[in-house]
Scaffold this active site. Structure first.
Site, short mmCIF file in Angstrom:
data_model
loop_
_atom_site.label_atom_id
_atom_site.label_comp_id
_atom_site.label_asym_id
_atom_site.label_seq_id
_atom_site.Cartn_x
_atom_site.Cartn_y
_atom_site.Cartn_z
N THR A 12 0.69 -1.29 0.00
CA THR A 12 0.00 0.00 0.00
C THR A 12 0.84 1.34 0.05
O THR A 12 1.60 1.42 1.03
CB THR A 12 -0.96 0.01 1.20
OG1 THR A 12 -1.67 -1.06 1.07
CG2 THR A 12 -1.64 1.20 1.39
N GLU A 140 11.62 -7.42 -3.98
CA GLU A 140 10.91 -6.95 -2.71
C GLU A 140 10.15 -7.93 -1.89
O GLU A 140 9.56 -7.80 -1.00
CB GLU A 140 10.13 -5.91 -3.18
CG GLU A 140 10.71 -4.73 -3.35
CD GLU A 140 9.59 -3.52 -3.63
OE1 GLU A 140 10.00 -2.28 -3.31
OE2 GLU A 140 8.62 -3.80 -3.54
N ARG A 224 17.08 9.97 -19.44
CA ARG A 224 17.72 9.73 -20.74
C ARG A 224 17.70 8.74 -21.54
O ARG A 224 17.56 8.93 -22.84
CB ARG A 224 19.36 9.79 -20.10
CG ARG A 224 19.86 11.10 -19.34
CD ARG A 224 21.38 11.00 -18.77
NE ARG A 224 21.20 9.97 -17.84
CZ ARG A 224 22.46 9.52 -17.11
NH1 ARG A 224 23.56 9.99 -17.42
NH2 ARG A 224 22.04 8.64 -16.12
N GLY A 225 17.15 7.48 -21.18
CA GLY A 225 16.94 6.63 -21.92
C GLY A 225 17.24 5.11 -21.37
O GLY A 225 17.56 5.02 -20.01
N ASP A 251 8.30 -0.55 -13.03
CA ASP A 251 7.40 -1.73 -13.08
C ASP A 251 6.50 -1.59 -14.41
O ASP A 251 6.11 -2.68 -14.83
CB ASP A 251 6.40 -1.77 -11.88
CG ASP A 251 7.13 -1.57 -10.44
OD1 ASP A 251 8.29 -2.34 -10.50
OD2 ASP A 251 6.70 -1.05 -9.46
N LYS A 281 3.15 6.81 -19.32
CA LYS A 281 2.98 6.83 -18.02
C LYS A 281 3.32 7.87 -17.06
O LYS A 281 2.97 8.01 -15.98
CB LYS A 281 3.81 5.29 -17.28
CG LYS A 281 4.12 5.19 -15.80
CD LYS A 281 2.54 5.21 -14.92
CE LYS A 281 3.12 5.19 -13.50
NZ LYS A 281 3.30 6.50 -13.12
#
Length: 313
Positions: A12, A140, A224-225, A251, A281
């Site tokens: 969360t 994680e 930058r890429g 992600d 995004k």
């Protein structure tokens, strides 16, 4: 429909926006605050679903309010929750996120139930993993779960992608079964000691990974890429310029990459598609809410006159 298995976290997120990140001991006033469902596993699975693929998400949440909310949000997003563990031993993972006016974010993660995912939990879902074409793992969750998932995937002929985040969780044991490694600048430095200040630095790091046995890698370099590397070819893919609102995109990038690779595209084509999705995004707030659908990506590509050899099934 090609399935993609994701083994990763569910957290969360408590997200706050402020003009500047506070210094130690300082109290500051934020402009906005919101509580969202996040976690690298859940975010990547959401990206996979919104881009037209079926996500098999293996993760763990606590038996608490946040866990119930998380499961409801995932279900609403079309993600199958039958492979998500419920544990009474810990709280659902929690992340505090502060975003400053430059759209950079600083985070503190309390992993909680994510660390309760075990190797046996993965073994219990071996059949579901074997039915997928790509495995995407992140760090994680407990390392034993990650390693067991990669072992099962390799035995079954799946393509294995590892997003080695967070940097503190990276070990050689955790990356030895990877086909493709996709670290960001901080994770690359943690693993190689190389400060990625430019393309040459990224190339040096990719060659270092090759010496370790990981022949294919993508060094993500933020705004930058990304440098895409294979033993026979490498290419720097520039980021698409946009007005960024929230720079958390890793992600979404990994989910989009997995989708394109599942379609049979090569690593360079897949990285370009992930770059396009990521550009859209970052114009939206929220690690999960801001992830675009395939229709939105296609509209963005048309508006920007971007081409991509990607054929969703």
């Amino acid at each position: 429909m090609k399935k993609i298995c994701i083994v990763g976290s569910l957290n969360t997120d408590i997200v706050m926006q402020t003009k500047k990140f506070p210094t130690r001991g300082e109290n500051t006033v934020g402009q906005n605050a919101v509580v969202l469902s996040g976690g690298k596993g859940g975010n990547a699975a959401t990206a996979v679903c919104r881009l037209g693929k079926e996500a098999v998400l293996i993760s763990s949440v606590g038996m608490d309010y946040y866990g119930e909310t998380m499961l409801a949000d995932l279900t609403e997003s079309g993600i199958n929750i039958t492979h998500i563990k419920r544990t009474p031993l810990s709280h659902t993972g929690l992340t505090t996120i502060i975003i400053d006016e430059s759209a950079e974010r600083t985070m503190v993660v309390a992993p909680g139930a994510n660390m309760q995912l075990t190797a046996q939990d993965i073994t219990d879902h071996a059949l579901e993993i074997q039915q997928c074409s790509v495995l995407l793992v992140q760090l994680e969750v407990a390392e034993e779960a990650v390693i067991q998932a990669m072992k099962l995937a390799k035995e079954s002929g799946l393509l294995v992608i590892i997003d080695p985040a967070p940097a503190e969780g990276i070990t050689m044991q955790a990356i030895r079964y990877a086909d493709i490694l996709i670290p960001n600048e901080q994770e690359t430095k943690h693993m190689t000691g190389i400060e990625v200040a430019n393309v040459d630095d990224a190339l040096q790091a990719a060659k270092y990974f090759q010496l370790l046995g990981i022949e294919k890698s993508i060094i993500k370099m933020g705004h930058r890429g990304a440098l895409v590397y294979t033993p026979s070819k490498w290419q720097f893919i520039e980021a698409i310029p946009v007005d960024a609102v929230d720079t958390v995109v890793g992600d979404t990038f990994s989910g989009a990459l997995a989708c394109s690779l599942a379609e049979g595209n090569d690593l360079f084509q897949a990285a370009w598609f992930a770059t396009i999705v990521s550009a859209l995004k970052v114009t939206r707030l929220g690690p999960r809410d801001g992830i675009p659908t395939m229709a939105e990506v296609e509209a963005f590509m048309k508006a920007r006159n971007l081409q991509q050899p990607y054929l969703p099934s």
